[in-house]
Scaffold this motif. Structure first.
Motif, short mmCIF file in Angstrom:
data_model
loop_
_atom_site.label_atom_id
_atom_site.label_comp_id
_atom_site.label_asym_id
_atom_site.label_seq_id
_atom_site.Cartn_x
_atom_site.Cartn_y
_atom_site.Cartn_z
N ASN A 93 16.00 -2.33 17.86
CA ASN A 93 14.85 -2.15 18.75
C ASN A 93 13.66 -1.50 18.05
O ASN A 93 12.53 -1.62 18.50
N THR A 94 13.93 -0.78 16.95
CA THR A 94 12.87 -0.05 16.26
C THR A 94 12.94 -0.29 14.76
O THR A 94 13.98 -0.68 14.21
N ASN A 95 11.82 -0.04 14.10
CA ASN A 95 11.75 -0.16 12.64
C ASN A 95 11.74 1.25 12.05
O ASN A 95 10.82 2.04 12.32
N PRO A 96 12.74 1.60 11.23
CA PRO A 96 12.83 2.97 10.70
C PRO A 96 11.70 3.31 9.72
O PRO A 96 11.56 4.47 9.33
N LEU A 97 10.90 2.32 9.33
CA LEU A 97 9.77 2.58 8.43
C LEU A 97 8.44 2.60 9.16
O LEU A 97 7.38 2.69 8.53
N GLU A 98 8.50 2.53 10.48
CA GLU A 98 7.28 2.43 11.28
C GLU A 98 6.30 3.57 11.00
O GLU A 98 5.08 3.37 10.93
N LEU A 99 6.83 4.78 10.83
CA LEU A 99 5.98 5.95 10.64
C LEU A 99 5.89 6.39 9.18
O LEU A 99 5.32 7.44 8.88
N ILE A 100 6.45 5.59 8.28
CA ILE A 100 6.40 5.92 6.85
C ILE A 100 5.20 5.21 6.22
O ILE A 100 5.12 3.98 6.21
N ASP A 101 4.26 6.00 5.72
CA ASP A 101 3.04 5.43 5.13
C ASP A 101 3.26 5.11 3.66
O ASP A 101 3.95 5.83 2.94
N SER A 102 2.64 4.04 3.22
CA SER A 102 2.67 3.69 1.81
C SER A 102 1.71 4.60 1.05
O SER A 102 0.67 5.00 1.58
N PRO A 103 2.04 4.92 -0.21
CA PRO A 103 1.12 5.75 -1.01
C PRO A 103 -0.17 4.99 -1.28
O PRO A 103 -0.18 3.76 -1.36
N LYS A 104 -1.27 5.73 -1.39
CA LYS A 104 -2.56 5.11 -1.68
C LYS A 104 -2.57 4.67 -3.14
O LYS A 104 -2.33 5.46 -4.05
N THR A 105 -2.85 3.39 -3.36
CA THR A 105 -2.80 2.86 -4.72
C THR A 105 -4.17 2.45 -5.24
O THR A 105 -4.34 2.24 -6.43
N GLY A 106 -5.14 2.29 -4.36
CA GLY A 106 -6.41 1.74 -4.80
C GLY A 106 -6.25 0.26 -5.09
O GLY A 106 -5.16 -0.31 -4.93
N ARG A 107 -7.30 -0.34 -5.52
CA ARG A 107 -7.22 -1.78 -5.81
C ARG A 107 -7.38 -1.99 -7.30
O ARG A 107 -8.42 -1.69 -7.89
N LYS A 108 -6.34 -2.50 -7.94
CA LYS A 108 -6.35 -2.68 -9.40
C LYS A 108 -7.13 -3.94 -9.75
O LYS A 108 -6.84 -5.03 -9.26
N LEU A 109 -8.10 -3.77 -10.62
CA LEU A 109 -8.86 -4.93 -11.05
C LEU A 109 -8.07 -5.70 -12.10
O LEU A 109 -7.51 -5.11 -13.03
N PRO A 110 -8.00 -7.00 -11.99
CA PRO A 110 -7.21 -7.78 -12.95
C PRO A 110 -7.85 -7.82 -14.33
O PRO A 110 -9.08 -7.77 -14.46
N ASP A 111 -7.01 -7.88 -15.36
CA ASP A 111 -7.50 -8.04 -16.72
C ASP A 111 -8.02 -9.46 -16.90
O ASP A 111 -7.48 -10.41 -16.34
N THR A 112 -9.08 -9.60 -17.69
CA THR A 112 -9.61 -10.94 -17.96
C THR A 112 -9.88 -11.08 -19.46
O THR A 112 -9.94 -10.09 -20.20
#
Length: 298
Positions: A93-112
């Motif tokens: 009935n519930t998701n045990p990760l509902e209240l677990i936040d992901s760490p802030k990672t920022g947005r990685k720019l791809p290598d070119t």
């Protein structure tokens, strides 16, 4: 604990109903199996239907000592998806990760790579060998069409529509798209097909596969990685590159030369334009050009 049954059902769901690729499914399952290993090592006997937020938090804390924030975020996202599936199937009935936040990672720019770097990579290929002609055709196709490595190795002869100037690509979720292909890349593919592939002893089931190994079977993704890394070492390119680097370079060079984001999105096969927007951040001069070209107060 009976996790195996639910994991197998989840795999079937991801494949049949969501149409995900084999590699993506394996990544989802790997994170669940990592949780199972944690439970076993800590002698915690609990089923996926009964596991609670506290136990999941213990697992996340344990994982945080071993992997970076980006990997933690991926694991949390994958587990959320698994437990959402169990809710969807009325197992929980519930998701045990509902209240677990992901760490802030920022947005990685791809290598070119620059155009000069790519030219140097391709020029370093030994064309005296049969594999050389194949490798040149593959790298030209990766860069000129912006393909994922999985799309390259799965490319078929029947997907080539050279008269129309397109190739058909089957991307993530089995979604098909048509990508333009230039005449020079067509030429290198035809040289490989007519002078090298024609003489291979092709294994059954691979008659339509475009790029083959010397035993007549489909190439692996790992082999493409190795080919590109060896070429980078050969020319002294001090960058950690992969086949995806050529895809990033394709998009970046198109943008720098004036292509619009919507067209790049269609060619890359991105579901959302926000994924494509990351390439804007690679070259700030693009934003300046947009202002000077289109704003009424330019």
């Amino acid at each position: 604990m009976n996790w195996t049954r639910y994991i197998k059902d989840y795999q079937s769901y991801l494949k049949i109903e969501r149409g995900l690729s084999k590699n993506t499914i394996e990544n989802y399952v790997f994170d669940i199996e990592r949780l199972c290993l944690f439970l076993t090592q800590n002698q915690i006997e609990i089923s996926p239907l009964k596991i609670n937020e506290e136990t999941i938090q213990q697992f996340i804390y344990s994982v945080s000592k071993e992997v970076n924030a980006r990997s933690q975020a991926r694991i949390i996202s994958g587990l959320k998806s698994f437990f959402n599936y169990l809710i969807f199937e009325d197992y929980r009935n519930t998701n045990p990760l509902e209240l677990i936040d992901s760490p802030k990672t920022g947005r990685k720019l791809p290598d070119t790579l620059s155009v000069e770097d790519i030219d140097a990579l391709i020029a370093a290929i030994d064309l005296s060998s049969n594999e050389g002609e194949r490798n040149r055709a593959m790298l030209e196709t990766l860069y000129s069409c912006g393909l994922r490595v999985s799309e390259l190795v799965a490319l078929k002869i029947s997907d080539l529509f050279f008269e129309e100037g397109f190739i058909k690509i089957t991307g993530k979720g089995n979604k098909e798209r048509f990508v333009p292909i230039g005449e020079s890349t067509q030429k290198y593919i035809l040289i490989y097909v007519n002078s090298v592939r024609l003489h291979l002893n092709i294994k059954k089931g691979h008659e339509d596969t475009l790029f083959l190994n010397r035993r007549g079977s489909q190439l692996t993704r790992a082999m493409i990685f190795t080919i590109i890394k060896d070429l980078a070492f050969k020319i002294g390119l001090n960058k950690n590159i992969s086949p995806h680097t050529l895809r990033h370079s394709f998009a970046t060079h198109l943008l720098e030369n004036g292509a619009d984001l919507r067209s790049i999105q269609l060619m890359l096969g991105h579901e959302s334009i926000t994924t494509t927007e990351i390439y804007v951040h690679l070259d700030r001069t693009y934003l300046t050009q947009v202002i000077h070209t289109f704003h009424p107060r330019r």
